[in-house]
Design an enzyme around this catalytic site. Sequence first.
Site, mmCIF file in Angstrom:
data_model
loop_
_atom_site.group_PDB
_atom_site.id
_atom_site.type_symbol
_atom_site.label_atom_id
_atom_site.label_comp_id
_atom_site.label_asym_id
_atom_site.label_seq_id
_atom_site.Cartn_x
_atom_site.Cartn_y
_atom_site.Cartn_z
ATOM 1 N N THR A 1 2.289 3.193 -7.127
ATOM 2 C CA THR A 1 2.512 3.707 -5.788
ATOM 3 C C THR A 1 1.864 5.085 -5.714
ATOM 4 O OG1 THR A 1 4.183 4.099 -4.056
ATOM 5 C CG2 THR A 1 4.753 4.785 -6.298
ATOM 6 N N VAL B 1 0.865 -1.172 0.000
ATOM 7 C CA VAL B 1 0.000 0.000 0.000
ATOM 8 C C VAL B 1 0.904 1.225 0.000
ATOM 9 C CG1 VAL B 1 -1.837 1.248 1.191
ATOM 10 C CG2 VAL B 1 -1.734 -1.249 1.333
ATOM 11 N N CYS B 2 0.627 2.165 -0.891
ATOM 12 C CA CYS B 2 1.355 3.430 -0.938
ATOM 13 C C CYS B 2 2.860 3.183 -1.102
ATOM 14 C CB CYS B 2 1.028 4.230 0.323
ATOM 15 S SG CYS B 2 1.389 5.987 0.227
ATOM 16 N N SER B 3 3.682 3.815 -0.255
ATOM 17 C CA SER B 3 5.137 3.702 -0.403
ATOM 18 C C SER B 3 5.672 2.342 0.005
ATOM 19 C CB SER B 3 5.838 4.795 0.412
ATOM 20 O OG SER B 3 5.483 4.712 1.781
#
Length: 311
Positions: free
Chosen positions: A121, A101-103
């Site tokens: 991302t 998730v995300c970074s």
Amino acid sequence: MPRAVAVVIFPGFQLLDAAGPVSAFEIAERFRPGSYDLAPVAPDGGPVESSSGLTLSARPLDGAPVDTVVVSGGDIGGAMPEARRIVDWLRSAPARRVASVCSGAFLLAEAGLLDGRRATTHWDSTDHFARRYPRVTLDAERIFIRDGDVWTSAGITAGIDLALAMIEDDHGPALARRVAQQLVVHQRRPGGQSQFSALVELGGRTGRFAGLIDWMRDHLAEPLTVERLADHAAMSPRNFARAFTVETGTTPARAVERLRLEMARTAVETTPAPLDRIAETTGFGDPGRMRRAFLRAFGQPPGSLRRAARR
């Protein structure tokens, strides 16, 4: 037997990166007991403080087999010793599938799990990610991407979309729909939906084009060429196109289409207006053109989205 889901966290992790997917899996387990067994995990286990100051209690990383690994994002740079240990663990993690998730995608990429794969991302990290990991095919517009047994998602709330897609993959659309209803979110936004829509809405990274975006929204039924937009912004077409793309991460033409798509989708899902009328008032001109744009962006035609919204 429940599918074991390990949610990887570290000091400075983004709370919603972990809590969003956890909530989706937890509700799926509530509706279908025996579906999932959830556990936050961290290099040393114990209480782990998030970027907000709130903590989660985690199990230590070990070699026990799990079905699914979900790596949260957050302040990876501030947790470098833990991040290195997570990367080492990911290289041999005994899991059927791995997600970020995300970074958290940076940790998957550092472990080599994204080499030769498509991934996404958070939009604010895409330039850095692309430079650092050239062997990854970065598709920065996607909310989430599945490439084989590796899944990646964009910023924060996109982790919920990713978890819902996994639930649907594991147990079918009916359970995913019930979970989405309980979470009061859309029944799994298609992965192809652009994450840049929010950035465009803000007028870019600095808000430079916020006034222009408002003006565009008020004139969607009219022709919105690059030349006309540049004239409204008091810039030359060439300089405007370059500056707008740098600010928003997308071209003026694609931004216009995104704004039209968002307005059209809202009208499709919330009003009884005929599709040809919606196509006209949002600038698509005819239902066929609007339908093709919906298929590209949402993976479904307007009629299907309307029927789903009425269930």
